[in-house]
Scaffold this motif. Structure first.
Motif, mmCIF file in Angstrom:
data_model
loop_
_atom_site.group_PDB
_atom_site.id
_atom_site.type_symbol
_atom_site.label_atom_id
_atom_site.label_comp_id
_atom_site.label_asym_id
_atom_site.label_seq_id
_atom_site.Cartn_x
_atom_site.Cartn_y
_atom_site.Cartn_z
ATOM 1 N N ALA A 1 -12.927 -11.557 0.169
ATOM 2 C CA ALA A 1 -12.537 -10.213 0.078
ATOM 3 C C ALA A 1 -11.979 -9.879 1.561
ATOM 4 O O ALA A 1 -10.921 -9.239 1.789
ATOM 5 C CB ALA A 1 -13.770 -9.345 0.076
ATOM 6 N N HIS A 2 -12.659 -10.302 2.534
ATOM 7 C CA HIS A 2 -12.194 -10.169 4.034
ATOM 8 C C HIS A 2 -10.719 -10.355 4.358
ATOM 9 O O HIS A 2 -10.029 -9.778 4.751
ATOM 10 C CB HIS A 2 -12.970 -10.678 5.024
ATOM 11 N N GLU A 3 -10.516 -11.715 3.641
ATOM 12 C CA GLU A 3 -8.975 -12.313 3.886
ATOM 13 C C GLU A 3 -8.020 -11.345 3.132
ATOM 14 O O GLU A 3 -6.909 -11.117 3.697
ATOM 15 C CB GLU A 3 -9.097 -13.591 3.177
ATOM 16 N N ALA A 4 -8.403 -10.780 1.930
ATOM 17 C CA ALA A 4 -7.654 -10.072 1.062
ATOM 18 C C ALA A 4 -7.365 -8.670 1.665
ATOM 19 O O ALA A 4 -6.390 -8.280 1.917
ATOM 20 C CB ALA A 4 -8.213 -9.887 -0.375
ATOM 21 N N TRP A 5 -8.503 -8.163 2.255
ATOM 22 C CA TRP A 5 -8.366 -6.886 3.008
ATOM 23 C C TRP A 5 -7.483 -6.833 4.303
ATOM 24 O O TRP A 5 -6.764 -5.887 4.562
ATOM 25 C CB TRP A 5 -9.574 -6.308 3.398
ATOM 26 N N SER A 6 -7.462 -7.973 4.952
ATOM 27 C CA SER A 6 -6.860 -8.146 6.195
ATOM 28 C C SER A 6 -5.329 -8.289 6.128
ATOM 29 O O SER A 6 -4.704 -8.521 7.126
ATOM 30 C CB SER A 6 -7.371 -9.264 6.799
ATOM 31 N N ARG A 7 -4.975 -8.523 4.928
ATOM 32 C CA ARG A 7 -3.285 -9.009 4.802
ATOM 33 C C ARG A 7 -2.500 -7.680 5.247
ATOM 34 O O ARG A 7 -3.139 -6.423 4.876
ATOM 35 C CB ARG A 7 -2.969 -9.258 3.253
ATOM 36 N N ALA A 8 -1.577 -7.777 6.109
ATOM 37 C CA ALA A 8 -0.894 -6.873 6.461
ATOM 38 C C ALA A 8 -0.024 -5.834 5.564
ATOM 39 O O ALA A 8 0.432 -4.826 5.740
ATOM 40 C CB ALA A 8 0.083 -7.129 7.532
ATOM 41 N N GLU A 9 0.503 -6.748 4.524
ATOM 42 C CA GLU A 9 1.313 -5.970 3.446
ATOM 43 C C GLU A 9 0.998 -6.064 2.234
ATOM 44 O O GLU A 9 0.048 -7.035 1.685
ATOM 45 C CB GLU A 9 2.853 -6.531 3.719
ATOM 46 N N ILE A 10 1.491 -5.633 1.200
ATOM 47 C CA ILE A 10 1.211 -5.494 -0.152
ATOM 48 C C ILE A 10 1.865 -6.597 -0.907
ATOM 49 O O ILE A 10 3.044 -6.845 -0.740
ATOM 50 C CB ILE A 10 1.735 -4.099 -1.018
ATOM 51 N N GLY A 11 1.134 -7.553 -1.415
ATOM 52 C CA GLY A 11 1.671 -8.742 -2.072
ATOM 53 C C GLY A 11 1.215 -8.692 -3.465
ATOM 54 O O GLY A 11 -0.006 -8.640 -3.989
ATOM 55 N N TRP A 12 2.001 -8.586 -4.392
ATOM 56 C CA TRP A 12 1.689 -8.888 -5.845
ATOM 57 C C TRP A 12 1.462 -10.245 -6.594
ATOM 58 O O TRP A 12 1.948 -10.958 -6.421
ATOM 59 C CB TRP A 12 2.775 -8.161 -6.682
ATOM 60 N N GLY A 13 0.374 -10.238 -7.266
ATOM 61 C CA GLY A 13 0.020 -11.121 -8.314
ATOM 62 C C GLY A 13 -0.495 -12.670 -7.793
ATOM 63 O O GLY A 13 -0.963 -12.744 -6.336
#
Length: 261
Positions: A32-44
């Motif tokens: 979760a922390h890695e996912a929340w840390s992403r700077a831009e929206i990435g799909w799929g």
């Protein structure tokens, strides 16, 4: 049938809640922390950038509901991208516990609600955008959650959701491999049960014509349908079946965008 507090959950919601409780313990909580840390929206599965796809409307000042939010990383990205308000709805307490911990850490102010995305209990016409990425889009019955999305949206509001492509589901075996042959008929495609899996679950998938019909029946006009392929450098996902070599030749995922008229 929205939650244990509001009534009886359907059989598939109970099974899928157990599925995602296990997935949270095995994978989604630690990622979760890695996912929340992403700077831009990435799909799929392959994190295709929103900057390339342009499937979301302008987010500034928008009120957004995420249906089947899981750990709410998509809602976090959307809030960071300028949405005024983001409400995440999910039926799995463990996933929401992770989402609340992440929201406290990142300070984005998401609102998180435990409920079945088919019947959220949220007020009518209270959102400008409804989104789902492998949430309600595959784990809830489209003949239930699409009407709920329509109810929640204001006139002119949009629904944007990602699911497995119809073709990928026609080629998916009972042990979740994706083969270069048709495995099941398209006629009657709706409820798919993966009961022999380590994490048994029940998914919902439609043919394209049926998606168009259910959207139109609930007052939506189709704006876009984007098919997603695996990029040339993609590798297999560490946890979910991702069929990378197959997906380099055929669309593994698709994103639907529709507007409430």
């Amino acid at each position: 049938m929205a939650s244990s507090e509001r009534g009886q959950l359907p059989d598939y919601a109970v099974l899928n809640r157990d599925n995602w409780t296990k997935a949270n313990a095995e994978y989604t909580d630690r990622k979760a922390h890695e996912a929340w840390s992403r700077a831009e929206i990435g799909w799929g599965m392959y994190h295709v950038p929103e900057a390339e796809l342009h499937v979301l409307p302008e987010l500034a000042t928008k009120d957004v509901v995420e249906l089947g939010c899981g750990t709410a990383y998509l809602g976090a990205w959307i809030k960071r991208a300028g949405a005024r308000r983001v409400v995440g709805v999910d039926v799995t307490p463990a996933q929401l516990e992770t989402a609340r911990r992440m929201d406290a850490e990142f300070g984005l102010g998401l609102e998180l609600v435990e409920a079945n995305a088919e019947e959220t209990g949220l007020p009518d016409a209270s959102f400008d955008l409804a989104v789902s990425e492998y949430g309600a889009s595959i784990w809830c019955d489209p003949y239930e959650w699409i009407p709920e999305a329509a109810r929640l949206l204001r006139p002119g509001g949009e629904v944007v959701f990602l699911c497995n492509s119809t073709l990928s589901m026609l080629c998916a075996t009972d042990d979740e491999r994706t083969e270069e042959r048709l495995v099941r008929p398209q006629r009657g495609l709706h409820r798919l049960e993966w009961l022999e899996d380590e994490r048994p679950g029940i998914e919902f998938h439609l043919a394209h014509s049926d998606w168009v019909r259910v959207l139109r029946a609930n007052g939506f006009e189709l704006l876009d349908l984007v098919e997603l392929y695996a990029p040339d450098d993609a590798v297999e996902h560490e946890y979910y079946p991702s069929a990378v070599e197959w997906a380099k030749k055929w669309p593994f995922e698709e994103i639907w965008r529709a507007r409430k008229t």
